[in-house]
Structures are given as structure tokens and as C-alpha cells.
Design a protein around this motif. Structure first.
Motif, PDB file in Angstrom:
ATOM      1  N   ARG A  63       9.769  -9.565 -11.137  1.00  0.00           N
ATOM      2  CA  ARG A  63       8.667  -9.412 -10.202  1.00  0.00           C
ATOM      3  C   ARG A  63       8.759 -10.428  -9.086  1.00  0.00           C
ATOM      4  O   ARG A  63       9.041 -11.597  -9.298  1.00  0.00           O
ATOM      5  CB  ARG A  63       7.325  -9.563 -10.934  1.00  0.00           C
ATOM      6  N   SER A  64       8.474  -9.983  -7.867  1.00  0.00           N
ATOM      7  CA  SER A  64       8.443 -10.884  -6.726  1.00  0.00           C
ATOM      8  C   SER A  64       7.216 -11.774  -6.800  1.00  0.00           C
ATOM      9  O   SER A  64       6.136 -11.345  -7.187  1.00  0.00           O
ATOM     10  CB  SER A  64       8.405 -10.073  -5.418  1.00  0.00           C
ATOM     11  N   THR A  65       7.375 -13.045  -6.393  1.00  0.00           N
ATOM     12  CA  THR A  65       6.238 -13.946  -6.313  1.00  0.00           C
ATOM     13  C   THR A  65       5.793 -14.137  -4.879  1.00  0.00           C
ATOM     14  O   THR A  65       4.869 -14.897  -4.615  1.00  0.00           O
ATOM     15  CB  THR A  65       6.602 -15.319  -6.915  1.00  0.00           C
ATOM     16  N   ASP A  66       6.460 -13.455  -3.932  1.00  0.00           N
ATOM     17  CA  ASP A  66       6.051 -13.568  -2.542  1.00  0.00           C
ATOM     18  C   ASP A  66       4.678 -12.961  -2.366  1.00  0.00           C
ATOM     19  O   ASP A  66       4.355 -11.923  -2.934  1.00  0.00           O
ATOM     20  CB  ASP A  66       7.049 -12.848  -1.622  1.00  0.00           C
ATOM     21  N   SER A  67       3.849 -13.534  -1.540  1.00  0.00           N
ATOM     22  CA  SER A  67       2.524 -12.985  -1.269  1.00  0.00           C
ATOM     23  C   SER A  67       2.471 -12.496   0.159  1.00  0.00           C
ATOM     24  O   SER A  67       3.122 -13.026   1.056  1.00  0.00           O
ATOM     25  CB  SER A  67       1.440 -14.037  -1.509  1.00  0.00           C
ATOM     26  N   ALA A  68       1.673 -11.457   0.399  1.00  0.00           N
ATOM     27  CA  ALA A  68       1.515 -10.913   1.737  1.00  0.00           C
ATOM     28  C   ALA A  68       0.654 -11.856   2.565  1.00  0.00           C
ATOM     29  O   ALA A  68      -0.131 -12.652   2.050  1.00  0.00           O
ATOM     30  CB  ALA A  68       0.865  -9.533   1.664  1.00  0.00           C
ATOM     31  N   ALA A  69       0.781 -11.720   3.885  1.00  0.00           N
ATOM     32  CA  ALA A  69      -0.015 -12.535   4.779  1.00  0.00           C
ATOM     33  C   ALA A  69      -1.489 -12.202   4.604  1.00  0.00           C
ATOM     34  O   ALA A  69      -1.876 -11.103   4.209  1.00  0.00           O
ATOM     35  CB  ALA A  69       0.422 -12.288   6.226  1.00  0.00           C
ATOM     36  N   ALA A  70      -2.363 -13.184   4.931  1.00  0.00           N
ATOM     37  CA  ALA A  70      -3.789 -12.995   4.719  1.00  0.00           C
ATOM     38  C   ALA A  70      -4.351 -11.837   5.529  1.00  0.00           C
ATOM     39  O   ALA A  70      -5.345 -11.223   5.148  1.00  0.00           O
ATOM     40  CB  ALA A  70      -4.527 -14.287   5.078  1.00  0.00           C
ATOM     41  N   SER A  71      -3.722 -11.519   6.663  1.00  0.00           N
ATOM     42  CA  SER A  71      -4.229 -10.466   7.530  1.00  0.00           C
ATOM     43  C   SER A  71      -3.863  -9.070   7.041  1.00  0.00           C
ATOM     44  O   SER A  71      -4.382  -8.084   7.530  1.00  0.00           O
ATOM     45  CB  SER A  71      -3.693 -10.649   8.955  1.00  0.00           C
ATOM     46  N   VAL A  72      -2.974  -8.984   6.041  1.00  0.00           N
ATOM     47  CA  VAL A  72      -2.542  -7.686   5.533  1.00  0.00           C
ATOM     48  C   VAL A  72      -3.584  -7.154   4.558  1.00  0.00           C
ATOM     49  O   VAL A  72      -4.050  -7.877   3.684  1.00  0.00           O
ATOM     50  CB  VAL A  72      -1.174  -7.797   4.840  1.00  0.00           C
ATOM     51  N   PRO A  73      -3.996  -5.884   4.686  1.00  0.00           N
ATOM     52  CA  PRO A  73      -5.006  -5.334   3.787  1.00  0.00           C
ATOM     53  C   PRO A  73      -4.558  -5.400   2.330  1.00  0.00           C
ATOM     54  O   PRO A  73      -3.388  -5.281   2.005  1.00  0.00           O
ATOM     55  CB  PRO A  73      -5.131  -3.870   4.251  1.00  0.00           C
ATOM     56  N   ASP A  74      -5.516  -5.610   1.449  1.00  0.00           N
ATOM     57  CA  ASP A  74      -5.258  -5.621   0.019  1.00  0.00           C
ATOM     58  C   ASP A  74      -5.348  -4.194  -0.503  1.00  0.00           C
ATOM     59  O   ASP A  74      -6.433  -3.601  -0.514  1.00  0.00           O
ATOM     60  CB  ASP A  74      -6.292  -6.506  -0.683  1.00  0.00           C
ATOM     61  N   PRO A  75      -4.207  -3.593  -0.959  1.00  0.00           N
ATOM     62  CA  PRO A  75      -4.226  -2.199  -1.400  1.00  0.00           C
ATOM     63  C   PRO A  75      -5.209  -1.941  -2.534  1.00  0.00           C
ATOM     64  O   PRO A  75      -5.714  -0.841  -2.687  1.00  0.00           O
ATOM     65  CB  PRO A  75      -2.776  -1.951  -1.856  1.00  0.00           C
ATOM     66  N   ALA A  76      -5.484  -2.971  -3.359  1.00  0.00           N
ATOM     67  CA  ALA A  76      -6.406  -2.788  -4.472  1.00  0.00           C
ATOM     68  C   ALA A  76      -7.855  -2.764  -4.013  1.00  0.00           C
ATOM     69  O   ALA A  76      -8.733  -2.296  -4.729  1.00  0.00           O
ATOM     70  CB  ALA A  76      -6.196  -3.900  -5.498  1.00  0.00           C
ATOM     71  N   ALA A  77      -8.097  -3.298  -2.826  1.00  0.00           N
ATOM     72  CA  ALA A  77      -9.478  -3.435  -2.365  1.00  0.00           C
ATOM     73  C   ALA A  77      -9.927  -2.288  -1.473  1.00  0.00           C
ATOM     74  O   ALA A  77     -11.120  -2.045  -1.341  1.00  0.00           O
ATOM     75  CB  ALA A  77      -9.638  -4.763  -1.623  1.00  0.00           C
ATOM     76  N   GLN A  78      -9.021  -1.588  -0.854  1.00  0.00           N
ATOM     77  CA  GLN A  78      -9.399  -0.526   0.071  1.00  0.00           C
ATOM     78  C   GLN A  78      -8.260   0.478   0.189  1.00  0.00           C
ATOM     79  O   GLN A  78      -7.128   0.174  -0.162  1.00  0.00           O
ATOM     80  CB  GLN A  78      -9.727  -1.117   1.444  1.00  0.00           C
ATOM     81  N   PRO A  79      -8.570   1.701   0.655  1.00  0.00           N
ATOM     82  CA  PRO A  79      -7.515   2.711   0.793  1.00  0.00           C
ATOM     83  C   PRO A  79      -6.434   2.244   1.765  1.00  0.00           C
ATOM     84  O   PRO A  79      -6.704   1.539   2.734  1.00  0.00           O
ATOM     85  CB  PRO A  79      -8.261   3.928   1.353  1.00  0.00           C
ATOM     86  N   ILE A  80      -5.193   2.637   1.492  1.00  0.00           N
ATOM     87  CA  ILE A  80      -4.087   2.322   2.390  1.00  0.00           C
ATOM     88  C   ILE A  80      -4.087   3.345   3.508  1.00  0.00           C
ATOM     89  O   ILE A  80      -3.996   4.554   3.260  1.00  0.00           O
ATOM     90  CB  ILE A  80      -2.752   2.342   1.635  1.00  0.00           C
ATOM     91  N   MET A  81      -4.183   2.870   4.727  1.00  0.00           N
ATOM     92  CA  MET A  81      -4.236   3.748   5.888  1.00  0.00           C
ATOM     93  C   MET A  81      -2.893   3.747   6.611  1.00  0.00           C
ATOM     94  O   MET A  81      -2.238   2.705   6.740  1.00  0.00           O
ATOM     95  CB  MET A  81      -5.335   3.295   6.852  1.00  0.00           C
ATOM     96  N   LEU A  82      -2.477   4.925   7.068  1.00  0.00           N
ATOM     97  CA  LEU A  82      -1.247   5.079   7.837  1.00  0.00           C
ATOM     98  C   LEU A  82      -1.573   5.422   9.267  1.00  0.00           C
ATOM     99  O   LEU A  82      -2.661   5.913   9.586  1.00  0.00           O
ATOM    100  CB  LEU A  82      -0.378   6.196   7.231  1.00  0.00           C
ATOM    101  N   GLU A  83      -0.618   5.171  10.146  1.00  0.00           N
ATOM    102  CA  GLU A  83      -0.779   5.442  11.571  1.00  0.00           C
ATOM    103  C   GLU A  83      -0.214   6.816  11.898  1.00  0.00           C
ATOM    104  O   GLU A  83       0.980   7.060  11.722  1.00  0.00           O
ATOM    105  CB  GLU A  83      -0.046   4.357  12.368  1.00  0.00           C
ATOM    106  N   LEU A  84      -1.065   7.729  12.341  1.00  0.00           N
ATOM    107  CA  LEU A  84      -0.621   9.057  12.748  1.00  0.00           C
ATOM    108  C   LEU A  84      -0.068   8.994  14.161  1.00  0.00           C
ATOM    109  O   LEU A  84      -0.576   8.253  15.008  1.00  0.00           O
ATOM    110  CB  LEU A  84      -1.782  10.049  12.685  1.00  0.00           C
ATOM    111  N   VAL A  85       0.997   9.780  14.413  1.00  0.00           N
ATOM    112  CA  VAL A  85       1.650   9.758  15.728  1.00  0.00           C
ATOM    113  C   VAL A  85       1.916  11.184  16.191  1.00  0.00           C
ATOM    114  O   VAL A  85       1.895  12.139  15.408  1.00  0.00           O
ATOM    115  CB  VAL A  85       2.983   8.976  15.670  1.00  0.00           C
TER     116      VAL A  85
END
Length: 203
Positions: free
Chosen positions: A9-31
Motif C-alpha cells: 500500500r502507498s503511504t503517499d497522501s493527496a494534497a489538502a485541496s484534493v476532494p476526499d472520495p470517501a466524503a463526497q461523490p467523485i465528479m468528472l469534467e465533461l467536455v
């Protein structure tokens, strides 16, 4: 034969500004067909048939011998589980630059950051997945680079990894199932890959 690093398992953590997938739906950018942003959609709904065209990225990383790092997607993934594919694939968060997303997600999945990463083109494709009924309607930004540190793959994302030469890739593709998008992204990225690996690597 391909070499397979030990998973962990990776121990790297995402930046604070990145949404937490467990806390809210993951949104994608439509183009649109030119890659211009036209809105957002929740990740699963964007992949439900017939699919909504959304921004994505694909990464190809190589070791110092010019071998491509492949991953086998974890068996627990809801989309294309267990198939082999390129080093890393994913989706930028809305307003996140694809380059930043590619570097971030590589670290999250593999526990190692690229030591070189450069743009390798763009490709648009439409690939239904018969097994799940989901559809990949993607405007995909491609990146190629080098990796030089030990891997610590996240087992929730990756079942196995392998470094392969072009000949070893051909043999593996004859034996294993690869992602529907793999050859689209590889063939589009080849010119940049050759610049990264040099002609002797054979890509």
C-alpha cells in the motif's frame, strides 16, 4: 520474462485541496469534441451507457532499460477489473490540470512519483465494456516519462505490476486480457514514448 515488483500500500497522501472520495461523490469534467469543458457529472453516471464524454488521462512510465510499467487493475474495481493496462489511468478533478492529475494519481496508485513526465498527445475514444455494461467515452490526455524508485502499489487499485519490453508486451497480450483502450492510448503516445526511451528500446 516481465519482472513483477512486490505489491504494497502507498503511504503517499493527496494534497489538502484534493476532494476526499470517501466524503463526497467523485465528479468528472465533461467536455465537447474539442476538449472544451461543458460541465461536470458524477463518475459512475458518466460511465453509464451511452456514456458522457469526459476528460481523462493515461500515463506510460519506463525504467532505465526502456521497459514499460504495466498494471493489472484490482479485481475489486467496478470497471474493467482484473485487466492489464498502461502504468496509470484516471480522471482529473474538475478544474485540475491533466498533468497535475496524472502525477498525483501515479503517486497514489503506485506509491512512486515519475522522475520525468511529458505530454504525449490526446485521443478520443468510445469503448463499451460488455462485462459491466459501462462505457468509456473519453477525451484522453496522454503522458510519457520515467520512473526510477521502488514501487509500493495500492492493492485496492492494482493487483499486479510488470515491466515489459515490446516483445514481452506482445506475448502478454496474447495470454492476458487488456483494457479496451490500451492500444488506442499506446499507439497515439508512441512518438513521445520513443523520444523518452530512445530508439533502442523498440517502442
Amino acid at each position: 520474462m516481465p519482472t513483477t515488483p512486490t505489491n504494497g500500500r502507498s503511504t503517499d497522501s493527496a494534497a489538502a485541496s484534493v476532494p476526499d472520495p470517501a466524503a463526497q461523490p467523485i465528479m468528472l469534467e465533461l467536455v465537447d469534441e474539442d476538449g472544451n469543458t461543458i460541465g461536470t457529472a458524477e463518475k459512475l453516471s458518466a460511465h453509464q451507457a451511452p456514456g458522457q464524454l469526459h476528460r481523462a488521462f493515461s500515463v506510460f512510465l519506463f525504467d532505465d532499460r526502456g521497459r514499460l510499467l504495466l498494471q493489472q487493475r484490482a479485481l475489486s474495481k467496478y470497471h474493467s477489473p482484473g485487466v492489464w493496462s498502461n502504468t496509470c489511468c484516471g480522471h482529473p478533478y474538475p478544474d485540475e490540470p491533466p498533468f497535475v492529475a496524472a502525477a498525483r494519481r501515479t503517486g497514489e496508485e503506485l506509491g512512486a512519483a515519475p522522475i520525468l513526465l511529458r505530454e504525449a498527445g490526446r485521443v478520443r475514444y468510445n469503448h463499451p465494456d460488455p462485462a459491466s455494461g459501462l462505457v468509456e467515452q473519453e477525451y484522453n490526455h496522454l503522458f510519457a516519462g520515467l520512473i526510477g524508485t521502488a514501487l509500493r502499489p495500492d492493492p485496492e487499485e492494482i493487483a499486479e505490476t510488470a515491466f515489459v519490453t515490446p516483445d514481452e508486451l506482445d506475448a502478454l497480450r496474447a495470454e492476458r486480457t487488456f483494457s479496451a483502450w490500451f492500444m488506442d492510448v499506446l499507439d497515439t503516445a508512441r512518438p513521445a514514448i520513443r523520444e523518452v526511451t530512445g530508439p533502442a528500446a523498440g517502442w
